[in-house]
Design a protein around this motif. Structure first.
Motif, PDB file in Angstrom:
ATOM      1  N   THR A 149      50.993 -11.462   0.094  1.00 12.42           N
ATOM      2  CA  THR A 149      51.369 -11.209   1.593  1.00 12.42           C
ATOM      3  C   THR A 149      52.857 -11.101   1.498  1.00 12.42           C
ATOM      4  OG1 THR A 149      49.681 -11.441   2.194  1.00 12.42           O
ATOM      5  CG2 THR A 149      51.009 -12.010   3.453  1.00 12.42           C
ATOM      6  N   LEU A 150      53.539  -9.874   2.221  1.00  8.44           N
ATOM      7  CA  LEU A 150      54.647 -10.082   1.885  1.00  8.44           C
ATOM      8  C   LEU A 150      55.265 -11.018   3.621  1.00  8.44           C
ATOM      9  CD1 LEU A 150      57.687  -8.540   1.515  1.00  8.44           C
ATOM     10  CD2 LEU A 150      57.200  -7.089   3.013  1.00  8.44           C
ATOM     11  N   HIS A 151      55.760 -11.485   3.729  1.00  8.91           N
ATOM     12  CA  HIS A 151      56.965 -12.621   5.105  1.00  8.91           C
ATOM     13  C   HIS A 151      57.341 -11.638   5.971  1.00  8.91           C
ATOM     14  CE1 HIS A 151      53.041 -15.520   4.527  1.00  8.91           C
ATOM     15  NE2 HIS A 151      53.541 -15.965   4.064  1.00  8.91           N
ATOM     16  N   PHE A 152      57.441 -11.589   6.169  1.00  8.33           N
ATOM     17  CA  PHE A 152      58.763 -10.658   7.468  1.00  8.33           C
ATOM     18  C   PHE A 152      59.339 -11.434   8.173  1.00  8.33           C
ATOM     19  CE2 PHE A 152      59.771  -6.371  10.402  1.00  8.33           C
ATOM     20  CZ  PHE A 152      60.996  -6.825   9.905  1.00  8.33           C
ATOM     21  N   ILE A 153      60.052 -11.910   8.277  1.00  8.22           N
ATOM     22  CA  ILE A 153      60.726 -13.043   8.960  1.00  8.22           C
ATOM     23  C   ILE A 153      61.998 -11.915   9.372  1.00  8.22           C
ATOM     24  CG2 ILE A 153      61.952 -15.582   9.834  1.00  8.22           C
ATOM     25  CD1 ILE A 153      60.380 -15.673   6.536  1.00  8.22           C
ATOM     26  N   SER A 157      58.262 -14.362  13.488  1.00  9.62           N
ATOM     27  CA  SER A 157      59.632 -13.794  14.976  1.00  9.62           C
ATOM     28  C   SER A 157      60.358 -15.288  14.672  1.00  9.62           C
ATOM     29  CB  SER A 157      58.765 -13.241  16.330  1.00  9.62           C
ATOM     30  OG  SER A 157      58.395 -12.047  16.196  1.00  9.62           O
ATOM     31  N   GLY A 158      61.852 -15.226  14.822  1.00 14.56           N
ATOM     32  CA  GLY A 158      62.787 -16.318  14.283  1.00 14.56           C
ATOM     33  C   GLY A 158      63.267 -16.920  15.629  1.00 14.56           C
ATOM     34  N   LYS A 188      57.855 -22.695  14.079  1.00 16.53           N
ATOM     35  CA  LYS A 188      57.715 -22.342  12.922  1.00 16.53           C
ATOM     36  C   LYS A 188      58.354 -21.210  11.516  1.00 16.53           C
ATOM     37  CE  LYS A 188      52.526 -23.986  14.068  1.00 16.53           C
ATOM     38  NZ  LYS A 188      51.331 -23.475  14.103  1.00 16.53           N
ATOM     39  N   THR A 189      58.304 -20.080  12.410  1.00 12.84           N
ATOM     40  CA  THR A 189      59.425 -19.761  11.375  1.00 12.84           C
ATOM     41  C   THR A 189      60.117 -19.712  11.188  1.00 12.84           C
ATOM     42  OG1 THR A 189      58.145 -17.687  12.559  1.00 12.84           O
ATOM     43  CG2 THR A 189      59.907 -16.813  11.810  1.00 12.84           C
ATOM     44  N   ARG A 190      61.039 -20.599  12.151  1.00  7.77           N
ATOM     45  CA  ARG A 190      62.238 -21.819  11.721  1.00  7.77           C
ATOM     46  C   ARG A 190      62.068 -22.583   9.838  1.00  7.77           C
ATOM     47  NH1 ARG A 190      65.400 -21.925  17.910  1.00  7.77           N
ATOM     48  NH2 ARG A 190      65.734 -20.103  17.913  1.00  7.77           N
ATOM     49  N   GLN A 191      60.630 -23.183  10.531  1.00  9.05           N
ATOM     50  CA  GLN A 191      60.750 -24.245   9.673  1.00  9.05           C
ATOM     51  C   GLN A 191      60.717 -23.768   8.225  1.00  9.05           C
ATOM     52  OE1 GLN A 191      57.024 -26.342  10.415  1.00  9.05           O
ATOM     53  NE2 GLN A 191      58.096 -27.843   9.189  1.00  9.05           N
ATOM     54  N   LEU A 192      59.824 -22.294   7.934  1.00  8.07           N
ATOM     55  CA  LEU A 192      60.000 -21.279   7.284  1.00  8.07           C
ATOM     56  C   LEU A 192      60.389 -21.170   6.679  1.00  8.07           C
ATOM     57  CD1 LEU A 192      57.642 -19.942   5.482  1.00  8.07           C
ATOM     58  CD2 LEU A 192      57.393 -18.070   6.951  1.00  8.07           C
ATOM     59  N   MET A 193      61.706 -20.258   7.203  1.00 11.00           N
ATOM     60  CA  MET A 193      62.720 -19.603   6.627  1.00 11.00           C
ATOM     61  C   MET A 193      63.420 -21.011   6.029  1.00 11.00           C
ATOM     62  SD  MET A 193      64.319 -17.669   9.369  1.00 11.00           S
ATOM     63  CE  MET A 193      66.143 -16.836   7.776  1.00 11.00           C
ATOM     64  N   ARG A 194      64.077 -22.591   6.911  1.00 16.54           N
ATOM     65  CA  ARG A 194      64.459 -23.578   6.516  1.00 16.54           C
ATOM     66  C   ARG A 194      64.251 -24.575   5.332  1.00 16.54           C
ATOM     67  NH1 ARG A 194      65.091 -25.043  11.939  1.00 16.54           N
ATOM     68  NH2 ARG A 194      62.810 -26.716  11.053  1.00 16.54           N
ATOM     69  N   PHE A 219      64.295 -11.301   6.736  1.00 12.49           N
ATOM     70  CA  PHE A 219      64.873 -12.145   5.536  1.00 12.49           C
ATOM     71  C   PHE A 219      62.990 -11.964   4.769  1.00 12.49           C
ATOM     72  CE2 PHE A 219      63.534 -16.744   4.003  1.00 12.49           C
ATOM     73  CZ  PHE A 219      64.378 -15.976   2.835  1.00 12.49           C
ATOM     74  N   PHE A 220      63.128 -11.827   3.680  1.00 14.07           N
ATOM     75  CA  PHE A 220      61.900 -11.246   3.118  1.00 14.07           C
ATOM     76  C   PHE A 220      61.310 -12.716   2.273  1.00 14.07           C
ATOM     77  CE2 PHE A 220      63.201  -7.342   4.340  1.00 14.07           C
ATOM     78  CZ  PHE A 220      62.739  -6.642   4.751  1.00 14.07           C
ATOM     79  N   VAL A 221      60.198 -12.508   2.237  1.00 12.75           N
ATOM     80  CA  VAL A 221      59.453 -13.696   0.803  1.00 12.75           C
ATOM     81  C   VAL A 221      57.737 -13.356   0.934  1.00 12.75           C
ATOM     82  CG1 VAL A 221      58.184 -15.868   0.665  1.00 12.75           C
ATOM     83  CG2 VAL A 221      60.786 -15.612   2.005  1.00 12.75           C
ATOM     84  N   LEU A 222      57.256 -12.843  -0.645  1.00 12.50           N
ATOM     85  CA  LEU A 222      56.722 -12.252  -0.987  1.00 12.50           C
ATOM     86  C   LEU A 222      55.530 -13.696  -1.648  1.00 12.50           C
ATOM     87  CD1 LEU A 222      55.090  -9.847  -2.128  1.00 12.50           C
ATOM     88  CD2 LEU A 222      56.051  -9.871  -4.464  1.00 12.50           C
ATOM     89  N   ALA A 223      54.469 -13.659  -1.012  1.00 12.72           N
ATOM     90  CA  ALA A 223      53.696 -14.565  -1.082  1.00 12.72           C
ATOM     91  C   ALA A 223      52.526 -14.464  -2.424  1.00 12.72           C
ATOM     92  CB  ALA A 223      53.203 -15.243  -0.026  1.00 12.72           C
ATOM     93  N   HIS A 224      52.471 -14.622  -3.563  1.00 19.02           N
ATOM     94  CA  HIS A 224      51.360 -13.964  -4.471  1.00 19.02           C
ATOM     95  C   HIS A 224      50.037 -14.656  -4.322  1.00 19.02           C
ATOM     96  CE1 HIS A 224      54.757 -12.810  -6.353  1.00 19.02           C
ATOM     97  NE2 HIS A 224      55.426 -13.285  -6.191  1.00 19.02           N
ATOM     98  N   LYS A 225      49.305 -14.093  -5.098  1.00 18.53           N
ATOM     99  CA  LYS A 225      48.038 -14.114  -4.796  1.00 18.53           C
ATOM    100  C   LYS A 225      47.676 -16.042  -4.938  1.00 18.53           C
ATOM    101  CE  LYS A 225      45.704 -10.133  -6.918  1.00 18.53           C
ATOM    102  NZ  LYS A 225      45.719  -9.719  -7.431  1.00 18.53           N
ATOM    103  N   ASP A 226      48.274 -16.543  -6.220  1.00 19.83           N
ATOM    104  CA  ASP A 226      48.212 -17.728  -6.671  1.00 19.83           C
ATOM    105  C   ASP A 226      48.741 -18.665  -5.334  1.00 19.83           C
ATOM    106  OD1 ASP A 226      50.883 -17.180  -7.526  1.00 19.83           O
ATOM    107  OD2 ASP A 226      50.631 -17.287  -9.701  1.00 19.83           O
ATOM    108  N   GLY A 227      49.515 -18.204  -4.772  1.00 18.19           N
ATOM    109  CA  GLY A 227      49.909 -18.971  -3.733  1.00 18.19           C
ATOM    110  C   GLY A 227      51.811 -19.457  -4.161  1.00 18.19           C
ATOM    111  N   SER A 228      52.235 -18.558  -5.321  1.00 16.45           N
ATOM    112  CA  SER A 228      53.450 -19.007  -5.111  1.00 16.45           C
ATOM    113  C   SER A 228      54.011 -18.161  -4.475  1.00 16.45           C
ATOM    114  CB  SER A 228      53.311 -18.612  -6.954  1.00 16.45           C
ATOM    115  OG  SER A 228      53.371 -17.748  -7.088  1.00 16.45           O
ATOM    116  N   LEU A 229      55.680 -18.925  -4.273  1.00 17.96           N
ATOM    117  CA  LEU A 229      55.881 -17.965  -3.262  1.00 17.96           C
ATOM    118  C   LEU A 229      57.401 -16.845  -3.930  1.00 17.96           C
ATOM    119  CD1 LEU A 229      55.998 -20.288  -0.335  1.00 17.96           C
ATOM    120  CD2 LEU A 229      55.184 -18.173  -0.539  1.00 17.96           C
ATOM    121  N   THR A 230      58.018 -15.728  -4.282  1.00 19.68           N
ATOM    122  CA  THR A 230      59.009 -14.814  -3.938  1.00 19.68           C
ATOM    123  C   THR A 230      60.201 -14.876  -2.938  1.00 19.68           C
ATOM    124  OG1 THR A 230      58.237 -14.390  -6.167  1.00 19.68           O
ATOM    125  CG2 THR A 230      60.167 -13.889  -6.070  1.00 19.68           C
TER     126      THR A 230
END
Length: 215
Positions: A3-7, A37-38, A163-169, A178-189
């Motif tokens: 999943t790509l999280h598009f903030i 949405s932030g 929740k979005t702002r908490q995720l960003m922080r 801001f883009f974050v890649l959530a991998h299938k194993d749960g790790s975040l990039t």
């Protein structure tokens, strides 16, 4: 599924600039995209456009057009941008995105259509009539959309923004988008998109490489 999280924020010009980066990633079958949405212009940040900020926005728009090809039309500048009493408001378009998703409308087409309506057609994405027209164009029934919009406006939208702002922080995000890649194993990039605004194809290759590195 990765999943790509598009903030982002719907009113953010640089999030509009990133639309081609999002579009090219929709072609990756192994990736889903989730919008957060932030609230760039929410709460105490909501209000009229000062002359100083007006000029900052115009200069930013010029950089966006030169770098990405995304357009801010003459119609936008002669109508919406020129309004002296214009209020910068993120709450209403964020509520519209949440309402559309609740009704089964995909958030990305809703967001892109809202951005086009504002920055190309000069129709404010904070205007409920405009939002209702967009939602119906995408398949919603008008009354259902307005009811859903009323349901999300206020506390539920505020909770989403919090929740979005908490995720960003938590992930070290400093601005929108801001883009974050959530991998299938749960790790975040976290992903650095800043060098790819003018080269969506290279951005796609960069994201593919990040996916492969974690496969």
């Amino acid at each position: 599924m990765n999943t790509l999280h598009f903030i982002m924020d719907p009113q953010c010009g640089w999030c509009y600039a990133a639309a081609p980066l999002i579009d090219v990633l929709t072609e990756l079958t192994e990736l889903s995209i989730k919008i957060h949405s932030g609230g760039l212009f929410s709460g105490v940040n909501k209000g009229p456009v000062t002359s100083e900020f007006h000029q900052q926005m115009k200069e930013s728009d010029k950089r966006i057009m030169a770098l990405t090809g995304q357009q801010f039309s003459n119609n936008y500048y002669s109508t919406l941008f020129a309004e002296k009493d214009r209020v910068l408001d993120s709450d209403t378009p964020i509520s519209a995105l949440l309402a559309a998703e609740f009704l089964g409308i995909q958030p990305l087409p809703m967001l892109h259509t809202m951005q086009k309506a504002q920055f190309i057609d000069g129709r404010s994405m904070s205007d409920i009539n405009n939002l209702s027209l967009i939602a119906t164009e995408l398949g919603a029934e008008t009354k259902s959309f307005l009811n859903a919009l009323a349901y999300f406006f206020g506390n539920k939208t505020n909770q989403h923004i919090a929740k979005t702002r908490q995720l960003m922080r938590a992930l070290g995000g400093k601005g929108y988008p801001f883009f974050v890649l959530a991998h299938k194993d749960g790790s975040l990039t976290p992903l650095d998109h800043s060098g790819f605004y003018s080269t969506p194809e290279l951005w796609s290759a960069y994201v593919k490489q990040k996916l492969q590195n974690n496969s």
